[in-house]
Motif scaffolding. Structure first.
Motif, PDB file in Angstrom:
ATOM      1  N   ALA A 163      -0.293   2.032   1.628  1.00 40.49           N
ATOM      2  CA  ALA A 163      -1.180   3.197   1.732  1.00 40.49           C
ATOM      3  C   ALA A 163      -2.339   2.884   2.677  1.00 40.49           C
ATOM      4  O   ALA A 163      -2.705   3.718   3.520  1.00 40.49           O
ATOM      5  CB  ALA A 163      -1.713   3.577   0.358  1.00 40.49           C
ATOM      6  N   ILE A 164      -2.890   1.668   2.560  1.00 41.06           N
ATOM      7  CA  ILE A 164      -3.993   1.270   3.456  1.00 41.06           C
ATOM      8  C   ILE A 164      -3.466   1.193   4.885  1.00 41.06           C
ATOM      9  O   ILE A 164      -4.129   1.631   5.831  1.00 41.06           O
ATOM     10  CB  ILE A 164      -4.596  -0.090   3.020  1.00 41.06           C
ATOM     11  CG1 ILE A 164      -5.121  -0.010   1.590  1.00 41.06           C
ATOM     12  CG2 ILE A 164      -5.719  -0.512   3.958  1.00 41.06           C
ATOM     13  CD1 ILE A 164      -5.510  -1.351   0.997  1.00 41.06           C
ATOM     14  N   SER A 165      -2.259   0.662   5.020  1.00 42.15           N
ATOM     15  CA  SER A 165      -1.659   0.513   6.353  1.00 42.15           C
ATOM     16  C   SER A 165      -1.465   1.873   7.025  1.00 42.15           C
ATOM     17  O   SER A 165      -1.824   2.043   8.197  1.00 42.15           O
ATOM     18  CB  SER A 165      -0.316  -0.213   6.219  1.00 42.15           C
ATOM     19  OG  SER A 165       0.373  -0.208   7.425  1.00 42.15           O
ATOM     20  N   THR A 166      -0.929   2.842   6.289  1.00 45.02           N
ATOM     21  CA  THR A 166      -0.688   4.161   6.895  1.00 45.02           C
ATOM     22  C   THR A 166      -2.014   4.891   7.168  1.00 45.02           C
ATOM     23  O   THR A 166      -2.142   5.580   8.173  1.00 45.02           O
ATOM     24  CB  THR A 166       0.219   5.031   6.002  1.00 45.02           C
ATOM     25  OG1 THR A 166      -0.254   4.952   4.658  1.00 45.02           O
ATOM     26  CG2 THR A 166       1.660   4.581   6.051  1.00 45.02           C
ATOM     27  N   ALA A 167      -2.980   4.704   6.263  1.00 47.59           N
ATOM     28  CA  ALA A 167      -4.261   5.393   6.435  1.00 47.59           C
ATOM     29  C   ALA A 167      -5.057   4.828   7.613  1.00 47.59           C
ATOM     30  O   ALA A 167      -5.716   5.565   8.335  1.00 47.59           O
ATOM     31  CB  ALA A 167      -5.082   5.291   5.157  1.00 47.59           C
ATOM     32  N   THR A 168      -4.972   3.512   7.807  1.00 53.57           N
ATOM     33  CA  THR A 168      -5.777   2.886   8.868  1.00 53.57           C
ATOM     34  C   THR A 168      -4.996   2.738  10.179  1.00 53.57           C
ATOM     35  O   THR A 168      -5.604   2.501  11.225  1.00 53.57           O
ATOM     36  CB  THR A 168      -6.244   1.478   8.438  1.00 53.57           C
ATOM     37  OG1 THR A 168      -5.075   0.708   8.107  1.00 53.57           O
ATOM     38  CG2 THR A 168      -7.171   1.529   7.245  1.00 53.57           C
ATOM     39  N   GLY A 169      -3.685   2.817  10.086  1.00 50.41           N
ATOM     40  CA  GLY A 169      -2.861   2.625  11.282  1.00 50.41           C
ATOM     41  C   GLY A 169      -2.664   1.156  11.617  1.00 50.41           C
ATOM     42  O   GLY A 169      -2.134   0.821  12.683  1.00 50.41           O
ATOM     43  N   LEU A 170      -3.071   0.267  10.701  1.00 50.50           N
ATOM     44  CA  LEU A 170      -2.900  -1.173  10.947  1.00 50.50           C
ATOM     45  C   LEU A 170      -1.518  -1.607  10.488  1.00 50.50           C
ATOM     46  O   LEU A 170      -1.042  -1.186   9.433  1.00 50.50           O
ATOM     47  CB  LEU A 170      -3.957  -1.981  10.185  1.00 50.50           C
ATOM     48  CG  LEU A 170      -5.412  -1.780  10.601  1.00 50.50           C
ATOM     49  CD1 LEU A 170      -6.337  -2.557   9.672  1.00 50.50           C
ATOM     50  CD2 LEU A 170      -5.636  -2.226  12.041  1.00 50.50           C
ATOM     51  N   LYS A 171      -0.874  -2.462  11.285  1.00 51.34           N
ATOM     52  CA  LYS A 171       0.444  -2.994  10.910  1.00 51.34           C
ATOM     53  C   LYS A 171       0.253  -4.092   9.863  1.00 51.34           C
ATOM     54  O   LYS A 171      -0.841  -4.662   9.731  1.00 51.34           O
ATOM     55  CB  LYS A 171       1.145  -3.573  12.142  1.00 51.34           C
ATOM     56  CG  LYS A 171       1.264  -2.613  13.303  1.00 51.34           C
ATOM     57  CD  LYS A 171       2.337  -1.597  13.081  1.00 51.34           C
ATOM     58  CE  LYS A 171       2.499  -0.662  14.274  1.00 51.34           C
ATOM     59  NZ  LYS A 171       3.188   0.569  13.936  1.00 51.34           N
ATOM     60  N   SER A 172       1.345  -4.381   9.156  1.00 52.56           N
ATOM     61  CA  SER A 172       1.244  -5.376   8.071  1.00 52.56           C
ATOM     62  C   SER A 172       0.772  -6.734   8.575  1.00 52.56           C
ATOM     63  O   SER A 172       0.069  -7.456   7.879  1.00 52.56           O
ATOM     64  CB  SER A 172       2.582  -5.523   7.358  1.00 52.56           C
ATOM     65  OG  SER A 172       3.591  -5.868   8.277  1.00 52.56           O
ATOM     66  N   GLY A 173       1.171  -7.088   9.814  1.00 55.49           N
ATOM     67  CA  GLY A 173       0.777  -8.380  10.380  1.00 55.49           C
ATOM     68  C   GLY A 173      -0.721  -8.495  10.628  1.00 55.49           C
ATOM     69  O   GLY A 173      -1.257  -9.593  10.716  1.00 55.49           O
ATOM     70  N   THR A 174      -1.396  -7.368  10.744  1.00 57.83           N
ATOM     71  CA  THR A 174      -2.854  -7.369  10.922  1.00 57.83           C
ATOM     72  C   THR A 174      -3.541  -7.153   9.585  1.00 57.83           C
ATOM     73  O   THR A 174      -4.562  -7.763   9.285  1.00 57.83           O
ATOM     74  CB  THR A 174      -3.271  -6.229  11.886  1.00 57.83           C
ATOM     75  OG1 THR A 174      -2.473  -6.316  13.059  1.00 57.83           O
ATOM     76  CG2 THR A 174      -4.734  -6.306  12.252  1.00 57.83           C
ATOM     77  N   LEU A 175      -2.940  -6.264   8.791  1.00 58.24           N
ATOM     78  CA  LEU A 175      -3.583  -5.848   7.536  1.00 58.24           C
ATOM     79  C   LEU A 175      -3.710  -6.998   6.529  1.00 58.24           C
ATOM     80  O   LEU A 175      -4.792  -7.224   5.974  1.00 58.24           O
ATOM     81  CB  LEU A 175      -2.776  -4.696   6.917  1.00 58.24           C
ATOM     82  CG  LEU A 175      -3.264  -4.212   5.563  1.00 58.24           C
ATOM     83  CD1 LEU A 175      -4.603  -3.520   5.676  1.00 58.24           C
ATOM     84  CD2 LEU A 175      -2.237  -3.276   4.925  1.00 58.24           C
TER      85      LEU A 175
END
Lengths: 98, 223
Positions: free
Chosen positions: A30-42
């Protein structure tokens, strides 16, 4: 004398997202989709924030049937203070890039 | 679901299975957290992208942990550890090479070759006992006990290699006399030490990781 490291744009983005949902538990995707950050960054950001005490985490208590419990995250009071102390420019930049 | 999508998900699952192994022991929970999210991602392409990011994160964390373990270890210990591993590999190579060079032209095995030959069989057993005895308290590479035991072990092995009598002379003689034997022996001598060093390193890290996880589990149960 130790100097506090300036937060990266991604860190601020995650903190802003968590602060916007203050009091709510959010899962990683949910954080990834909301922020647009990929898992490798998140995830490195989440790990750093957790180690610094700026967010707390727990496992989902009642996951949907047939699905495994997820890791949930929530900003702490220290995280909110840290975000408040962050430059306004950084916060507005991170908001603009989203 | 299309065949292409299925492949993406299969590859993702395969990669995710490696995640707990890749992640440092103190961050295994994070590997679980990333893996659990995967089951909630409906789109196969997004799931594969998510998995690649997770593998990248785990690799990054592993590298950070490795660098930290080196910088936290006193330089003297770290250098000695590496030196011992290299000497170990060289000594084993010598023991592998010695019986070959001691073999007479007519076949069979020369005197002294038997000693080296049989000791080769004991080497892994001694090594395992040594690792188990010296690493039970946790992290193994900085352990003085480990270094001491490895040094003792290899003083013994080098001593044995020297004790096989004319091994050295035979070795050089074989190199000079027979080009084919020289080629094979050289290949062995060049390939075996680095390979053994890497294998030992991996074995040490694996053991270290197992012991750390076990110790963490025991601590959490005690708490």
């Amino acid at each position: 004398m130790t100097r506090q490291r300036k937060a990266s744009a991604q860190t601020v983005t995650v903190l802003v997202e968590l602060a916007n949902n203050s009091g709510q538990w959010l899962h990683g995707y949910a954080i990834s989709t909301a922020t647009g950050l990929k898992s490798g960054t998140l995830y490195p950001v989440l790990m750093r924030l957790k180690e610094s005490g700026y967010l707390e985490s727990r496992w989902e208590a009642s996951p949907p049937a047939g699905r495994p419990p997820r890791h949930l995250y929530r900003i702490t009071a220290a995280g909110l203070r840290y975000l408040a102390a962050t430059d306004d420019d950084q916060v507005s930049t991170s908001a603009a890039t989203r | 679901m299309t065949r292409r999508a299925t492949w993406r998900r299969r590859i993702s699952r395969m990669l995710l299975r490696c995640l707990p192994q890749l992640m440092p022991a103190d961050k295994v929970d994070w590997a679980t957290a990333m893996t659990r999210e995967f089951d909630y991602i409906a789109d196969d392409s997004a799931a594969l992208a998510w998995t690649c990011g997770c593998v990248l994160t785990a690799t990054k964390m592993r590298i950070i942990a490795m660098v930290a373990s080196f910088t936290n270890t006193p330089h003297k210990n770290a250098i000695t550890s590496v030196a011992v591993l290299v000497v170990t590999a060289l000594a084993v190579t010598l023991m592998v090479v010695a019986p070959r060079t001691l073999t007479p032209a007519g076949g069979g095995m020369a005197e002294g070759g038997h000693v080296a030959f049989w000791l080769m069989y004991f080497w892994p057993v001694i090594m395992l006992i040594s690792y188990a005895a010296t690493t039970r308290r946790g992290h193994c590479l900085p352990s003085g006990f480990l270094l001491l035991s490895l040094i003792c072990l290899y003083v013994m092995q080098i001593g044995t290699a020297l004790a096989v009598g004319p091994a050295m002379d035979a070795l050089f003689h074989a190199f000079g006399a027979n080009v084919q034997a020289w080629d094979t022996t050289l290949k062995l001598a060049l390939l075996v030490p680095p390979l053994l060093t890497v294998l030992q390193w991996l074995a040490l890290n694996r053991l270290d990781r197992t012991l750390t996880v076990r110790s963490m589990r025991n601590d959490s149960f005690a708490a």
